[in-house]
Design an enzyme around this catalytic site. Sequence first.
Site, PDB file in Angstrom:
ATOM      1  CG  ASP A 289      -2.157   3.305  -4.072  1.00  0.00           C
ATOM      2  OD1 ASP A 289      -1.904   3.401  -2.849  1.00  0.00           O
ATOM      3  OD2 ASP A 289      -3.200   3.734  -4.586  1.00  0.00           O
TER       4      ASP A 289
ATOM      5  N   GLY B 112       6.625   7.058   0.298  1.00  0.00           N
ATOM      6  CA  GLY B 112       7.647   7.334   1.304  1.00  0.00           C
ATOM      7  C   GLY B 112       8.343   6.091   1.835  1.00  0.00           C
ATOM      8  CE  LYS B 113       5.066   3.090   6.487  1.00  0.00           C
ATOM      9  NZ  LYS B 113       4.282   4.318   6.240  1.00  0.00           N
TER      10      LYS B 113
ATOM     11  CB  CYS C 232      -0.916   0.008   1.216  1.00  0.00           C
ATOM     12  SG  CYS C 232      -1.871  -1.522   1.432  1.00  0.00           S
TER      13      CYS C 232
ATOM     14  CB  ALA D 147       0.048   5.980  -2.995  1.00  0.00           C
ATOM     15  N   PRO D 148       1.970   7.718  -0.911  1.00  0.00           N
ATOM     16  CG  PRO D 148       2.706   9.810  -0.122  1.00  0.00           C
ATOM     17  CD  PRO D 148       1.922   8.590   0.290  1.00  0.00           C
TER      18      PRO D 148
ATOM     19  CB  CYS E 278      -0.428   6.439  10.576  1.00  0.00           C
ATOM     20  SG  CYS E 278      -1.730   6.712   9.362  1.00  0.00           S
TER      21      CYS E 278
ATOM     22  CG  ASP F  26      -7.851  -4.715  -4.415  1.00  0.00           C
ATOM     23  OD1 ASP F  26      -7.506  -4.593  -3.226  1.00  0.00           O
ATOM     24  OD2 ASP F  26      -9.036  -4.740  -4.773  1.00  0.00           O
TER      25      ASP F  26
END
Length: 445
Positions: A284, A265-266, A260, A262-263, A381, A311
Amino acid sequence: MSAREAALRTLVAMDHQKAWSDGHLKKTIQEEHLDRRDAALATRLCFGVLQNRMLLDHYLQQYSTMKLTKMESKVRNSLRLGLYQMLFLTKIPVSAAVSESVALTKKLCKNPRAGGMVNGILRNLARHLDALPTLDRSDPMAYLALLYSHPQWLVEDWGNRLDGEELEALLRWDNSEPPVTVQVNTCRFQTPEVVELLQREGMAVTPHPWLADCLTLTATGDLTQSEGWRQGMFYPQDPAARLAVLAAGLTPGCKVLDACAAPGGKSFAAAMVMGDRGEIHACDLHPHKKALIQAGADRLGLQSITPQVADGKKPRKGWGEAFDVVLADVPCSGLGVLRKKPEIRYKAPEALEGLPQIQGEILANVSTYVRPGGVLLYSTCTLRTQENEAVVQAFLASHPDFRLEAFRLPGPLGLVEAGQCTLWPQRLETDGFFLAKLRKEGAHA
């Protein structure tokens, strides 16, 4: 357009749109070419009103004969802007806060008498700023909910896990001003040269106290216009998100799935840890976000990242037991990042009820992509047990080939022997996150 008008337009947009984010404010700032100072003020005003909206409305209603809910949205938000400045921005004279709100009301509102009403309410409040009605403390949870503008159900939920002082510290943290935190692109640059360039551009730069190559910036203006951004020297990311990647124990040459992404960073953080050596499939659900991830990877000059549309809940042919590490940073309620997304707190709790099922479905599906002996890193998060420990517990009950594994993080957390942990913002000064490292039994064939 002034900073106050930019903030007002954004707040009104939030009132009329089901989906809102700080992207609306950023777009307004860019379209109106606000300078660094006005952009910072507009951001502070908008966030401040959202962070304190329940408390502002409580006081405004006591000095208004009309129900706030009956007012035009622009009038209601003009009042909130004025009172927020009067209560929280002490460097702005009270008279200026009142006059600016009245001017905005006259300029933007339909009712010609609205300006007079705003003037009367705010001037009445100004005369009583030192003697506002005392908040009722008979119910401690209700008192904290109103004082810090958090829904009472959320305050009570956290109150079951934190003592009184820590609970209030968390609520206070959520209402503080979020800094800009960036990670250095260590695949191409050294941290000292990045610091030097940012300082030349007029930014104040502070190295993170315990996370290497992480910088806190102030006086940034539009960060995307800086030379450091154009050169790909850094990418925005909170320390907590970086810790989620570090917990996975990546090494150069790994084959990684960011389920998953987007955007992005990970995925970017994974590339940094791996020295851009290996494969990172950044996925994504939405096609337009594939382009967003690719643009970020291109700006940073990263070659190991391949964005894809996938998905997380549906099996992907050819991916069975294909990855050394799968990162599952699943969709969640976001209640660990209220400092950066203050509007989230106003969602109805009923809207969150279906999230654990979705999270469990994603976790179960992407677990099939982990090779024997590989790692599945689950993260959110949010700070809700229902979306964190409960999801992991349910997964382990139905997947006996996985087990929690201890991991080590930099800074105060150190060795996490339980294999899962909550990153509490008031303790670590990061976003609120949950991490769980799951190891699949067996050895790589």
